[in-house]
Design an enzyme around this catalytic site. Structure first.
Site, PDB file in Angstrom:
ATOM      1  CG  ASP A  13      -2.257   0.719   0.915  1.00  0.00           C
ATOM      2  OD1 ASP A  13      -2.388   1.294  -0.028  1.00  0.00           O
ATOM      3  OD2 ASP A  13      -3.218   0.184   1.548  1.00  0.00           O
ATOM      4  CG  ASP A  45      -9.663   0.646  -0.982  1.00  0.00           C
ATOM      5  OD1 ASP A  45      -8.580   0.959  -1.725  1.00  0.00           O
ATOM      6  OD2 ASP A  45      -9.153   0.787   0.172  1.00  0.00           O
TER       7      ASP A  45
END
Ligand SMILES: *[C@@H]1O[C@H](CO)[C@@H](O)[C@H](O)[C@H]1NC(C)=O
Ligand SMILES: *[C@@H]1O[C@H](CO)[C@@H](O)[C@H](O)[C@H]1NC(C)=O
Ligand SMILES: *[C@@H]1O[C@H](CO)[C@@H](O)[C@H](O)[C@H]1NC(C)=O
Length: 538
Positions: free
Chosen positions: A146, A216
């Protein structure tokens, strides 16, 4: 001292797209995030693994489980090592990786390129090599990295900082005896700025096997599932040119148990992701999925499309506000037609063979199979399609040998604005709202041995996109006019080779400008299968 002048290739640093064996087809499996967020543990992973085996998902190709954020302790050990949270994972991660292996499965893990993960756990910044070696020693073969909590060092822009960190990770992972599969989240941090996004997308295929490119997908009970699926679908349609064997655009998880999704919406989600050759990573509680949901996820014909060796991503042929029509090729020469009804009611449309880049000569008859129902139809002119609201149909079209030639065909659109390149009858070219008219569907044919392509609208097969004598964008006779040759760059630029300028959308009209990196007006999406020119503007 010529020996010191080593080329980067001699240093053993290999780009993922030059080494597609690391991940020859998109990954399939499970990740806990969208369904459980930080509430992950050993039991969830072992129960899910058992269920993947007993319900046939492993046999269908879903062979990996990936731990997302919050699997670790809040502090590193005295020697700097990461440690698993032993309340959540009482037997530890190496035990879990072994458990997966003994069930024919593989284990992946999550970290972050910054000081802290998004959930506030220790990030890998400054510990890259140590963490990578630890993961490999644990039996992990896949890293989702990430990009929370990354700050640029002095003298670097933020996008340069991400490049330094992700390329560093690529070197670290490539140097392991068995390189880890590398899922990069870097582009997701730039998707709100078109020119930054294009520059970051330009390098991710060289460093990793897949990239989380935008927002997301919605978490469980976190909002409207269909809206979120369409949002990520739309982002993915902007990135067709980056995908090739060894690198896959990742529009995020499949969410079959998200509350409120209809049967058609779940099927559409799967059919669209398979048409894209996207990663198929389920974020749901698999033991409790209905048999119907498992059947959707196990559709063999769609999984074959997803895992096709060409890894082409279906691209938009047309868009009219209700129907999105997409197409691509498959490695055995078949053509794919995917149609989505985004509207609120049942509706009908037709798709001509020409729009699929197929020949409509009178002796060309095509056998098309609906990959959900298995039904076969023979087509020699138009596909007639009727779809309920939010439903999708996917046809796999076999081409007879004498009609096997295809031309990349579809929308040419400025991806930041969504406006379509439109041929006018007066030889001018404009950017208009996409309406699915023939003046907005283009044949993009390769010419000669170089990287040049020509763009020819279906509305008038005699003219091609060109630069006129006064440097203006126009349509000119295709034959003989040198200014009809263009190069498509991976960053989305369309460069006219004679005029040495780039296509631009300026205030509604089409124009030619000097090619520059940071211009949202110069970024275009083209049909899939269009030849890309080497190099970039960076
Ligand atoms: C493991 O996680 C699942 C999903 O969040 C939860 O339902 C279950 O109670 C947890 N089990 C343990 C032993 O913590
Ligand atoms: C991030 O970590 C680096 C290296 O440890 C440190 O120099 C820097 O101050 C940290 N930045 C922030 C904002 O915490
Ligand atoms: C996008 O990023 C570029 C380069 O970093 C910058 O020049 C431009 O102003 C940004 N655009 C917007 C709309 O913020």
């Amino acid at each position: 001292m010529a020996g010191l002048l080593m080329s980067p290739l001699l240093l053993g640093v290999q780009a993922s797209i030059q080494n597609p064996e690391v991940l020859p087809t998109p990954p399939m499996g499970f990740n806990n995030w969208a369904r459980f967020m930080c509430d992950l543990n050993e039991t969830l992973f072992t129960d899910t693994a058992q269920s993947m085996v007993s319900r046939g998902l492993l046999d269908a190709g879903y062979d990996r489980l990936i731990l997302d954020d919050c699997w670790m302790r809040k502090e590193r050990a005295a020697d700097g090592s990461l440690e698993a949270d032993t309340v959540k994972f009482p037997h530890g991660i190496p035990w879990l990786a072994d458990y997966m292996k003994s069930n024919g499965l593989k284990l992946g893990i999550y970290e972050d390129a910054g000081n802290l993960t998004c959930g506030g756990y220790p990030g890998s910044y400054g510990y890259e090599k140590q963490d990578a070696e630890l993961f490999a020693s644990w039996g992990i073969d896949y890293l989702k990295l990430d990009g929370c909590n990354v700050w640029a060092e002095e003298g670097r822009s933020l996008r340069e900082e991400y490049r330094v960190r992700y390329s560093g990770w690529h070197d670290v992972l490539s140097a392991l005896p068995t390189p880890l599969i590398f899922s990069e989240s870097a582009p997701a941090y730039f998707s709100d700025n078109a020119s930054d996004w294009a520059v970051v997308m330009d390098w991710v295929p060289s460093y990793g096997e897949l990239a989380r490119h935008s927002t997301d997908v919605v978490v469980y009970e976190g909002g409207d599932g269909w809206d979120s699926i369409m949002n990520n679908y739309d982002f993915n349609t902007l990135l067709v040119r980056y995908q090739q064997p060894g690198y896959y655009n990742d529009p995020d998880f499949l969410i079959p148990d998200h509350p409120g999704l209809t049967k058609d919406e779940k099927q559409s989600h799967f059919s669209l992701w398979a048409s894209f050759s996207a990663p198929l990573i389920i974020s749901a509680y698999i033991p409790d999925l209905s048999d119907e949901d498992i059947a959707v996820l196990s559709n063999k014909a769609l999984i074959e499309v997803d895992q096709d060796a060409l890894a082409q991503q279906a691209a938009l042929v047309s868009r009219d506000g209700t129907f999105d029509v997409l197409s691509r090729s498959l490695s055995n020469g078949d053509r794919l037609l995917t149609v989505l009804n985004r509207g609120a009611a049942t509706a009908t449309t037709t798709v001509s063979l020409a729009r699929l880049g197929l020949s409509s000569e009178s002796d060309c008859q095509y056998a098309a199979r609906d990959l959900v129902t298995g039904e076969e139809v023979n087509v020699d002119s138009d596909f007639e399609i009727k779809l309920d609201s939010h439903a999708t149909v996917v046809y796999r079209i076999a081409l007879p040998e004498s009609c096997a030639k295809t031309i990349p065909t579809g929308m040419v659109f400025n991806t930041p604005s969504g406006l379509c390149l439109t041929a006018s009858t007066d030889q001018s070219v404009t950017f208009e709202k996409c309406s699915a008219s023939d003046s907005q569907v283009w044949n993009v044919a390769a010419t000669g041995d170089g990287s040049d392509v020509t763009l020819r609208p279906l509305s008038d097969a005699t003219v091609c996109l060109a630069v006129g004598d006064n440097g203006e964008l126009s349509l000119a006779q295709c034959e003989g006019a040198a200014s009809t040759a263009w190069e498509h760059l991976v960053t989305g630029h369309l460069r006219n080779t004679l005029a040495d300028g780039c296509l631009a959308r300026n205030s509604g009209n089409g124009g030619i400008e000097s090619c520059v990196v940071d211009s949202a007006a110069q970024i275009f999406g083209l049909p899939s299968g269009v030849r890309l020119a080497e190099g970039d503007l960076n």
